[in-house]
Scaffold this active site. Sequence first.
Site, PDB file in Angstrom:
ATOM      1  N   ASN A 106       0.984  -1.073   0.082  1.00 10.15           N
ATOM      2  CA  ASN A 106      -0.088   0.020   0.082  1.00 10.15           C
ATOM      3  C   ASN A 106       0.871   1.209  -0.117  1.00 10.15           C
ATOM      4  O   ASN A 106       1.845   1.116   0.751  1.00 10.15           O
ATOM      5  CB  ASN A 106      -0.865   0.213   1.405  1.00 10.15           C
ATOM      6  CG  ASN A 106      -2.007   1.102   1.381  1.00 10.15           C
ATOM      7  OD1 ASN A 106      -2.354   1.650   0.583  1.00 10.15           O
ATOM      8  ND2 ASN A 106      -2.035   1.602   2.695  1.00 10.15           N
ATOM      9  N   HIS A 108       0.961   5.199   1.020  1.00 13.12           N
ATOM     10  CA  HIS A 108       0.514   6.113   2.051  1.00 13.12           C
ATOM     11  C   HIS A 108       1.099   7.542   2.158  1.00 13.12           C
ATOM     12  O   HIS A 108       2.054   7.596   2.133  1.00 13.12           O
ATOM     13  CB  HIS A 108       0.338   5.279   3.381  1.00 13.12           C
ATOM     14  CG  HIS A 108      -0.460   6.089   4.518  1.00 13.12           C
ATOM     15  ND1 HIS A 108      -1.937   5.954   4.481  1.00 13.12           N
ATOM     16  CD2 HIS A 108      -0.136   6.870   5.395  1.00 13.12           C
ATOM     17  CE1 HIS A 108      -2.345   6.780   5.351  1.00 13.12           C
ATOM     18  NE2 HIS A 108      -1.246   7.187   6.016  1.00 13.12           N
ATOM     19  N   SER A 135       5.043   6.804   2.628  1.00 16.46           N
ATOM     20  CA  SER A 135       5.308   5.487   2.788  1.00 16.46           C
ATOM     21  C   SER A 135       4.939   4.363   2.019  1.00 16.46           C
ATOM     22  O   SER A 135       3.663   4.556   1.243  1.00 16.46           O
ATOM     23  CB  SER A 135       5.159   5.103   4.277  1.00 16.46           C
ATOM     24  OG  SER A 135       5.535   6.026   5.377  1.00 16.46           O
ATOM     25  N   ASP A 144      -2.880   0.338   8.090  1.00 13.07           N
ATOM     26  CA  ASP A 144      -1.691   0.998   8.115  1.00 13.07           C
ATOM     27  C   ASP A 144      -0.328   0.800   9.021  1.00 13.07           C
ATOM     28  O   ASP A 144       0.159   1.628   9.605  1.00 13.07           O
ATOM     29  CB  ASP A 144      -1.577   2.656   7.771  1.00 13.07           C
ATOM     30  CG  ASP A 144      -2.618   3.076   6.619  1.00 13.07           C
ATOM     31  OD1 ASP A 144      -2.638   2.422   5.716  1.00 13.07           O
ATOM     32  OD2 ASP A 144      -3.734   3.998   6.942  1.00 13.07           O
TER      33      ASP A 144
HETATM   34  C1  GAR Z   1      -2.179   8.702  -2.593  1.00  8.67           C
HETATM   35  O1  GAR Z   1      -1.700   9.544  -2.110  1.00  8.67           O
HETATM   36  C2  GAR Z   1      -2.313   7.648  -1.792  1.00  8.67           C
HETATM   37  O2  GAR Z   1      -1.287   7.396  -0.924  1.00  8.67           O
HETATM   38  C3  GAR Z   1      -3.614   7.755  -0.873  1.00  8.67           C
HETATM   39  O3  GAR Z   1      -4.588   8.317  -1.907  1.00  8.67           O
HETATM   40  C4  GAR Z   1      -3.769   9.025  -2.820  1.00  8.67           C
HETATM   41  C5  GAR Z   1      -4.260   8.595  -4.282  1.00  8.67           C
HETATM   42  O4  GAR Z   1      -3.721   9.255  -5.160  1.00  8.67           O
HETATM   43  N1  GAR Z   1      -4.048   6.680  -0.212  1.00  8.67           N
HETATM   44  C6  GAR Z   1      -4.405   6.760   1.026  1.00  8.67           C
HETATM   45  O5  GAR Z   1      -4.710   7.699   1.651  1.00  8.67           O
HETATM   46  C7  GAR Z   1      -4.760   5.248   1.586  1.00  8.67           C
HETATM   47  N2  GAR Z   1      -4.998   5.583   3.015  1.00  8.67           N
HETATM   48  P1  GAR Z   1      -3.867   9.135  -6.964  1.00  8.67           P
HETATM   49  O6  GAR Z   1      -5.478   8.481  -7.350  1.00  8.67           O
HETATM   50  O7  GAR Z   1      -3.594  10.087  -7.614  1.00  8.67           O
HETATM   51  O8  GAR Z   1      -2.878   8.114  -7.000  1.00  8.67           O
END
Ligand code: GAR
Length: 200
Positions: A106, A108, A135, A144
């Site tokens: 994942n 984060h 991360s 997480d």
């Molecule tokens: C990313 O920053 C990812 O880490 C986060 O959502 C975003 C997706 O961006 N995920 C979380 O927060 C999970 N807890 P994207 O759709 O533009 O790749």
Amino acid sequence: MLTVAVLISGTGSNLRALLEAASHPDYPARIVAVGADREAEGFAHAQHFGIPTFLVPYEQFESRAAWGEELSRQLAVWSPDLVVLSGLMRLLPSGVVAAHAPRLINTHPAFLPEFPGAHAVRDALAAGATQTGASVIVVDAGVDTGPVLAQERIAVVPGDTEHTLHERIKPVERRLLIDVVRDIAEGAIDLTAISAASRP
Ligand code: GAR
């Protein structure tokens, strides 16, 4: 060649970066499918690269477990070596985690274990943090809480909003994700050993 399925919920900008990396002949992983829990904008990136997509709409299932069972069925069609959660904004049911662990990672937008959960960027700002981070972790049964595979610090600057800070974090996440997937494919990261070592 490592085969990878990616799960998303949103714009999929990190997915796009991984698709671009994986389109280079020297990159040791290939994305075989992209799934989502909703009609995600990021599907367009998969379509652009000719990668199959599958939708398992969370709202249409009576329980998280039932949604997870269908998600597992869809993933099984592709038998990926690795599943990447790249902005999937749902907790995976324990059955899905158990089916894929430890080959489930994942990204984060925080320096875990700081600011876990769905609002990591907002939470960092609300806490008045002067730095946060990005991360890539192994997914385990917690939220997480899995072993960290790569992470980097990012400064919070005066005037940052959730949007500006998140947009500075994402390029770092992309780089870490591309490196981690390469390292897994090449055996420089051994997910089985890392997961075993993290168990109490
Ligand atoms: C990313 O920053 C990812 O880490 C986060 O959502 C975003 C997706 O961006 N995920 C979380 O927060 C999970 N807890 P994207 O759709 O533009 O790749």
